[in-house]
Design a protein around this motif. Structure first.
Motif, short mmCIF file in Angstrom:
data_model
loop_
_atom_site.label_atom_id
_atom_site.label_comp_id
_atom_site.label_asym_id
_atom_site.label_seq_id
_atom_site.Cartn_x
_atom_site.Cartn_y
_atom_site.Cartn_z
N ARG A 197 0.86 -1.18 0.00
CA ARG A 197 0.00 0.00 0.00
C ARG A 197 0.90 1.24 0.00
O ARG A 197 1.66 1.45 0.95
N ALA A 198 0.80 2.01 -1.06
CA ALA A 198 1.67 3.18 -1.17
C ALA A 198 0.95 4.31 -1.88
O ALA A 198 0.11 4.09 -2.75
N LEU A 199 1.28 5.52 -1.49
CA LEU A 199 0.83 6.75 -2.15
C LEU A 199 2.06 7.53 -2.59
O LEU A 199 3.03 7.65 -1.81
N VAL A 200 2.04 8.03 -3.80
CA VAL A 200 3.12 8.88 -4.30
C VAL A 200 2.50 10.18 -4.78
O VAL A 200 1.61 10.18 -5.63
N LEU A 201 2.96 11.28 -4.22
CA LEU A 201 2.45 12.60 -4.57
C LEU A 201 3.60 13.46 -5.07
O LEU A 201 4.72 13.33 -4.59
N GLY A 202 3.32 14.32 -6.05
CA GLY A 202 4.36 15.25 -6.45
C GLY A 202 4.31 15.69 -7.89
O GLY A 202 3.39 15.36 -8.64
N ASP A 203 5.34 16.44 -8.23
CA ASP A 203 5.50 17.00 -9.57
C ASP A 203 6.54 16.15 -10.30
O ASP A 203 7.71 16.15 -9.96
N PHE A 204 6.07 15.43 -11.35
CA PHE A 204 6.95 14.55 -12.10
C PHE A 204 7.54 15.23 -13.33
O PHE A 204 8.39 14.65 -14.02
N ASN A 205 7.11 16.43 -13.64
CA ASN A 205 7.63 17.18 -14.78
C ASN A 205 7.53 16.41 -16.09
O ASN A 205 8.35 16.60 -17.00
N THR A 206 6.55 15.54 -16.21
CA THR A 206 6.35 14.79 -17.44
C THR A 206 4.90 14.36 -17.56
O THR A 206 4.19 14.26 -16.56
N ARG A 207 4.48 14.11 -18.78
CA ARG A 207 3.11 13.67 -19.04
C ARG A 207 2.97 12.18 -18.73
O ARG A 207 3.95 11.43 -18.79
N PRO A 208 1.77 11.72 -18.43
CA PRO A 208 1.59 10.33 -17.99
C PRO A 208 1.91 9.28 -19.04
O PRO A 208 2.24 8.14 -18.71
N TYR A 209 1.82 9.64 -20.33
CA TYR A 209 2.02 8.66 -21.39
C TYR A 209 3.46 8.63 -21.91
O TYR A 209 3.75 7.97 -22.91
N VAL A 210 4.38 9.35 -21.25
CA VAL A 210 5.79 9.30 -21.63
C VAL A 210 6.38 8.01 -21.06
O VAL A 210 6.71 7.90 -19.88
N ALA A 211 6.51 7.01 -21.92
CA ALA A 211 6.75 5.63 -21.47
C ALA A 211 8.08 5.46 -20.76
O ALA A 211 8.18 4.70 -19.78
#
Length: 276
Positions: free
Chosen positions: A176-190
């Protein structure tokens, strides 16, 4: 855990006296993430006002001046909202009176166990430390590991790929994990997000995932120099072994939107996101 909702007004003894309401309480299991752009746009008042508005149990902040976080928590407590904070990794930044980095602001009484700050093995330099801040808390009676992170800026694709892989490795021991934040990338950038989706994480926004979907809500409403020309989804609340009861996005500035979600371990469908 703290209890959500209004507190019954306390009335003075005289019938003619105005009712005095106690401050609202933080909402149990509500998580919020926000890149405050502390060196350019962020202020202690802005942080305090947004936390008062959404009443999260935990707010994960990125790109925040640590002195502004400290002052925001002081203002919250002065106004009767009981919050505490812990800083993550930080670096000297000339846009801040203090160091710039990540922080968590959390309701007093929240379980914060094994708080840890760890830098990624490589980033783009001294002006902003990239890393993950993590701790263990209880959610619906279950232990959950929570991560707050900020990956390297656009133009540093190789670094982000490395950092995302290290983040996935850090989450691996926690079902069970939560990750929050700014990834500086779009979700579909594989090459960056692929390992995250493969590790079983889902975003609070049901339309944000490995396949590009126009319904995925953008978290950068307007971009500036050095950023992509179009609005983008850069900010995430990702869950594994947990689910989301709500999804709200708020636009306090032209930089990053705030993302807010109510989290549960119950089996519930992800809701549609609303934007204000």
């Amino acid at each position: 855990m703290l209890v959500a909702g209004f507190v019954t007004p306390a009335y003075a003894g005289q019938a003619s006296a105005e009712p005095a309401e106690e401050p609202l309480k933080p909402i149990t299991n509500r998580f919020m993430t926000w890149n405050t752009n502390g060196q350019g746009l962020g202020t202690p008042r802005a942080i305090a006002e947004q936390i008062k508005h959404f009443l999260p149990q935990v707010a994960a902040l990125q790109e925040s001046c640590l002195n502004e976080v400290r002052e925001a928590v002081r203002q919250l407590n002065e106004a009767g909202f009981e919050y505490e904070y812990r800083s993550g990794l930080s670096a000297v930044n000339f846009g801040c009176p203090g160091r710039l980095g990540t922080a968590i602001v959390y309701a007093k009484g929240t379980t914060v166990r094994a708080h840890n700050r760890k830098g990624y093995s490589d980033d783009e330099g001294w002006s902003e430390a990239r890393g993950m801040q993590s701790f263990t808390t209880r959610l619906d009676g279950q232990w959950v590991r929570v991560f707050n992170t900020h990956l390297s800026a656009p133009g540093h694709e190789k670094l982000r790929k490395l950092q995302a892989a290290e983040l996935v490795t850090a989450t691996r021991p926690h079902p069970r994990a939560l990750v929050l934040g700014d990834f500086n990338t779009r979700p579909y950038v594989a090459n960056v997000m692929g390992p995250i989706w493969q590790a079983g994480f889902k975003d609070v926004d049901q339309f944000c995932g490995p396949v590009e979907d126009a319904r995925c809500t953008k978290t950068l409403p307007k971009t500036g120099p050095g950023f992509p020309t179009k609005a983008a989804k850069f900010d995430y609340i990702l869950g594994r072994g947990v689910n989301f009861r709500s999804c709200r996005l708020h636009t306090p500035t032209e930089d990053h939107r705030i993302v807010v979600g109510d989290v549960t371990v119950a089996d519930v469908p992800r809701p549609a996101c609303t934007v204000t």
